[in-house]
Design an enzyme around this catalytic site. Structure first.
Site, PDB file in Angstrom:
ATOM      1  N   CYS A 197      34.292   1.159  -5.076  1.00 44.12           N
ATOM      2  CA  CYS A 197      34.591   0.458  -3.816  1.00 44.12           C
ATOM      3  C   CYS A 197      35.617   1.320  -3.167  1.00 44.12           C
ATOM      4  O   CYS A 197      35.729   1.203  -1.897  1.00 44.12           O
ATOM      5  CB  CYS A 197      34.956  -1.119  -4.068  1.00 44.12           C
ATOM      6  SG  CYS A 197      35.856  -1.465  -5.234  1.00 44.12           S
ATOM      7  N   GLU A 241      29.465   2.763   4.128  1.00 43.76           N
ATOM      8  CA  GLU A 241      29.883   2.949   2.641  1.00 43.76           C
ATOM      9  C   GLU A 241      28.706   3.477   2.117  1.00 43.76           C
ATOM     10  O   GLU A 241      27.827   2.836   2.294  1.00 43.76           O
ATOM     11  CB  GLU A 241      30.274   1.699   2.152  1.00 43.76           C
ATOM     12  CG  GLU A 241      30.831   1.645   0.626  1.00 43.76           C
ATOM     13  CD  GLU A 241      31.177   0.604  -0.170  1.00 43.76           C
ATOM     14  OE1 GLU A 241      30.528  -0.648   0.179  1.00 43.76           O
ATOM     15  OE2 GLU A 241      31.966   0.554  -0.999  1.00 43.76           O
ATOM     16  N   LYS A 265      28.200 -14.545 -13.690  1.00 45.48           N
ATOM     17  CA  LYS A 265      26.899 -13.901 -13.573  1.00 45.48           C
ATOM     18  C   LYS A 265      26.999 -12.454 -13.222  1.00 45.48           C
ATOM     19  O   LYS A 265      27.791 -11.906 -12.512  1.00 45.48           O
ATOM     20  CB  LYS A 265      26.230 -14.255 -12.189  1.00 45.48           C
ATOM     21  CG  LYS A 265      24.864 -13.719 -12.394  1.00 45.48           C
ATOM     22  CD  LYS A 265      24.069 -13.909 -10.967  1.00 45.48           C
ATOM     23  CE  LYS A 265      24.233 -12.776 -10.174  1.00 45.48           C
ATOM     24  NZ  LYS A 265      23.424 -11.272 -10.505  1.00 45.48           N
ATOM     25  N   GLU A 324      36.302  -9.244  -3.126  1.00 44.48           N
ATOM     26  CA  GLU A 324      36.540  -7.942  -3.295  1.00 44.48           C
ATOM     27  C   GLU A 324      35.416  -6.933  -2.800  1.00 44.48           C
ATOM     28  O   GLU A 324      34.411  -7.084  -3.728  1.00 44.48           O
ATOM     29  CB  GLU A 324      37.168  -7.603  -4.641  1.00 44.48           C
ATOM     30  CG  GLU A 324      38.100  -6.564  -4.833  1.00 44.48           C
ATOM     31  CD  GLU A 324      37.381  -5.281  -5.018  1.00 44.48           C
ATOM     32  OE1 GLU A 324      36.763  -4.456  -4.054  1.00 44.48           O
ATOM     33  OE2 GLU A 324      37.053  -4.828  -6.098  1.00 44.48           O
TER      34      GLU A 324
END
Lengths: 496, 333
Positions: free
Chosen positions: A296, A393, A188, A262
């Site tokens: 990331c 983040e 997906k 991840e």
């Protein structure tokens, strides 16, 4: 020539859009064919640089996923698991070559759908995605040397969910090793960036990949959640936010299914006083402004030795003033659009918190397009470890600058985060680089560089940045099981 | 070697090099070596990656036209051959003055660059054809190797200036530099600068192809700038590699940093290996993004070349007419 205007302002140099043809709507790719979604639902995908509607994408529902998982199961049992590795390898080589032939088309499509500059899709995303297929094609018939025993086996059907920051590259990171190791795939793509995955589906058709080996079910978070919850999936792999990663893990707990995650990061980029300062400045820019900071492993926390702080920031600001922000299709653009309104809102909210908490913001005085989602490159100085912008983040072009006095303090501050994905170290002292790379708790450590990737190099994190590795020999292991390990049986309910 | 630097009068109101040296804390061999060795290092991988990234800039339309004319006006049109003759030098001077005789909109080049004995011929011919504004640059100090006594080097320089050179392209003593005799290299530049006095601009050729490492390029750049160079120049053109993009990038970074520190704007001259318009435009991109637009001016950036000029002219015609003409439509000197 006028005095104050730079006469060498580069004229627009847009990449041609004519290379790509975008359909008005897209179906799901299941069992080797494009099929209309049983859910009957579709949603629009836009170009974040202009807010122009590009196409309508199918929203896959539970029934669609059932079909996709069944197709993947059938392909696994009837064809893919019976093929010798060298034959699987041929398919991967063929996919890689077909992608290579259409590389520019992929680059343009990715830029339109994602908002990242054409320079990056052309020079980084697409070549790396292709490299992943070439690299893993080579592994397909050598899996007994991957370090997972003499007779490694595939899991079966793998469910994969990928993020919007590197759409095609993340697809390659997931699909290439899964196919090389003999698994079949239900993937997906991210809600805002499905187009290159759908072009990849066409590549699978052109490569005559057996139907069902790769299935692509587009959709939103609900589609992803259904895929996670699906009983017919033997192994799961996810790249995305830590929040969703945790939810996935909760949902799969006690299912016995192997999972790789991840997730997010808050990478420290540590600059010691003896660093090659001009290249460190470049590395800082590359670390946080590459892909609008939607990375990331971005070097979003700059840890700079206090005795060079002012000099470094001065150089950094001058360098940032040269960053060209604007039309992602222009070949000279360095910083493109923020991928979505939601993401822009999140960046704005976090940067406001930075100012409220007393950090000092600096932005260059660059013009921004009137339509689309944009954010100027930003650096925050006077940041302390307690600020939200030093801990959370941001996933945008925002750098938080902290200082340290001694090497030990640098490491201590760098490791003081719930994340552990990546870090960078800048020093001309080899011994210091080696020492720091041992001490840092991060999956990837870059020495005198940042944000460099290679299919042969494993990538992955510590702590809340996830587990499992992708790329290299290590990246094969999560897709393999020992022949002695019993495979998780799919529940009967799925095989209706 | 003299422990105390001689006081040198500088042209254009520049601080004397001894004042500059004092500003940088340089008084003798030891302090010069210390200064050069505490300059931040250059990371080879990083600088090459940055240069490669800037080489992908796409310069089109009006920016390209502007860049081509700017590049033409920055060319130091050069002939440095044993086979040079008066006829060759004269025709080069004509080319320098009217690069394209069919189009008077083409700017003249930055300078004509020749060997010492051709200076007088070039100067008088340029004056005769009404090109007084074009300076003659002379390669000097036992170019290209620099292997001669100081007396000869000084005489070489004085000769050229007396014959009409207003720009001196001197070479540094690479042997001394590589042996670590930095002060000797420094003193030579100071002495040649003194010889130039207010009469000639001094370009200091580092011959980066022989210095090899990027750290050396940065050190030699600073050494030359502090000693009194008006320009730092990459190469003689007789050694490969010559003006590679990373080397030019480091030198541009050096002049920028030097300017920020001292307020003195030093020029940069890449020479050798720049043959096509594309190469030249890439150089201008480096200038624009590393040193800054203040250097986009023939006073602060020159390109040492010969074949380049015709390629620039052909690109210019192509932009004007919409098609590429054959090379027979530009003159060969």
């Amino acid at each position: 020539m006028t005095e104050n205007v730079n006469p060498f302002a580069y004229a627009p140099a847009p990449e041609s859009r004519e290379l790509v043809s975008i359909e008005s709507s897209y179906d799901l790719f299941i069992n080797g064919k494009f099929v209309a979604p049983k859910s009957k639902k579709r949603f629009v995908t836009i170009n974040p640089a202009t807010e122009e509607v590009l196409s309508k994408i199918s929203l896959g529902g539970k029934d669609d996923l059932d079909l996709a998982v069944k197709a993947a199961r059938r392909a696994y049992e009837s064809v893919w698991s019976k093929l010798p590795g060298k034959e699987r390898g041929k398919y991967l080589y063929r996919i890689a070559r077909l992608m290579q032939e259409r590389a520019r088309e992929f680059a343009v499509l990715e830029t339109l759908d994602n908002g990242k500059p054409i320079r990056e899709t052309r020079d980084t995303d697409i070549p790396l995605a292709i490299q992943h297929f070439f690299y893993h094609a080579g592994w397909a018939d050598k899996l007994e040397f991957a370090g997972n025993g003499a007779n490694p086996r595939a899991h079966g059907v793998v469910g994969q969910i990928i993020p919007w920051n590197f759409p095609l590259l993340m697809l390659a990171w997931k699909v290439a090793p899964a196919l090389a190791t003999g698994n079949t795939v239900v993937l997906k793509p991210a809600e805002t960036t499905s187009l290159t995955a759908l072009l990849f589906a066409q590549i699978c058709i052109d490569a005559e990949l057996p139907p069902g080996v790769v299935n692509i079910v587009t959709g939103d978070g609900s589609t992803g959640a259904s895929l996670v919850a699906h009983n017919g999936v033997d192994k799961f792999a996810f790249t995305g936010s830590t929040e969703v990663g945790k939810a996935i893990n909760r949902s799969l707990a006690s299912s016995g299914k192997p999972v790789t995650l991840e997730l997010g990061g808050k990478g420290a980029n540590i600059v010691f006083e003896d660093a090659a300062i001009d290249q460190a400045v470049e590395g800082i820019v590359q670390g946080i402004f590459f892909n609008q900071g939607h990375v990331c492993c971005a070097g979003s926390r700059l840890l700079v030795q206090e005795n060079i702080h002012d000099h470094l920031i001065e150089k950094l600001e001058r360098r940032i003033e040269k960053i060209r922000v604007g039309d992602p299709m222009d070949k000279n653009t360095d910083l493109g659009a923020i991928n979505s309104k939601e993401q822009l809102q999140k960046i704005i909210e976090l940067t406001q918190s930075g100012e409220i908490e007393g950090a000092k913001a600096w932005q260059p005085d660059c013009a921004l397009p009137s339509r689309g989602f944009w954010f100027r490159p930003t650096i925050f100085t006077n940041v302390t470890g307690a600020h939200r912008i030093a801990r959370e983040e941001i996933f945008g072009p925002v750098l938080s600058v902290l200082t340290f006095r001694t090497p030990q303090e640098a490491i201590e501050k760098a490791n003081n985060t719930p994340y552990g994905l990546a870090a960078g170290v800048w020093s001309e002292k080899g011994s210091r680089l080696l020492w720091a790379s041992r001490e840092l708790k991060a999956g990837v450590i870059w020495a005198n560089t940042y944000n460099k990737f290679d299919a042969a190099s494993p990538f992955g994190g510590y702590k809340e940045s996830g587990w499992g590795r992708e790329g290299g020999r290590h990246g094969l292991l999560p897709y393999l099981t020992h022949s002695s390990t019993p495979r998780v049986k799919p529940s009967k309910g799925v095989r209706k | 070697m003299a422990k105390v630097l001689r006081k040198v009068e500088m042209n254009q109101g520049r601080t004397s090099s001894s004042d500059l040296a004092t500003d940088f804390g340089i008084s003798d061999d030891r302090s010069l070596e210390l200064f050069l060795k505490t300059l931040p290092g250059v990371d080879q991988v990083g600088v090459e990656a940055r240069a490669a990234e800037l080489a992908t800039r796409s310069i089109k339309k009006e920016s390209k036209s502007w860049a081509i004319d700017m590049a033409i006006s920055m060319v130091d049109l050069t002939t440095l051959e044993g086979a040079d003759t008066e006829g060759k030098v004269r025709s080069l001077c004509n080319k320098a003055h009217r690069p394209d005789p069919t189009d008077l909109g083409v700017p003249h080049v930055g300078a004509v660059c020749v060997y010492n004995d051709m200076v007088g011929i070039a100067r008088s011919h340029l004056d005769a054809i009404g090109a007084k504004e074009i300076p003659v640059a002379a390669v000097s100090t036992a170019f290209p190797s620099g292997r001669a006594s100081m007396e000869v080097k000084l005489r070489d320089t004085r000769d050229a200036i007396e014959a009409g050179a207003s720009e001196i392209d001197m070479v540094i003593d690479r042997g001394a530099f590589l042996s670590g005799y930095y002060k000797s290299v420094f003193d030579e530049i100071v002495a040649i600068k003194k010889e130039c006095g207010g009469r000639a601009h001094l370009k200091v050729i580092l011959e980066t192809g022989e210095l090899v490492t990027y750290d050396n390029v940065r050190r030699a750049s600073y050494l030359a700038m502090i000693a009194g160079a008006d320009f730092i120049k990459t190469s003689t053109g007789k050694v490969t590699p010559a003006a590679t993009a990373p080397v030019v990038l480091i030198m541009l970074q050096a002049v920028r940093d030097f300017f920020d520190r001292t307020g003195i704007q030093i020029g940069v001259k890449p020479a050798g290996g720049i043959r096509t318009s594309k190469d030249a435009i890439k150089q201008l991109v480096l200038v624009n993004e590393i040193a800054g637009p203040e250097w986009l001016n023939p006073r602060y950036f020159r390109i040492g070349a010969s074949a380049l000029l015709n390629d620039l002219l052909m690109q210019r015609m192509k932009m004007r007419d919409g098609y590429y003409a054959s090379s027979n439509y530009v003159s060969v000197e």
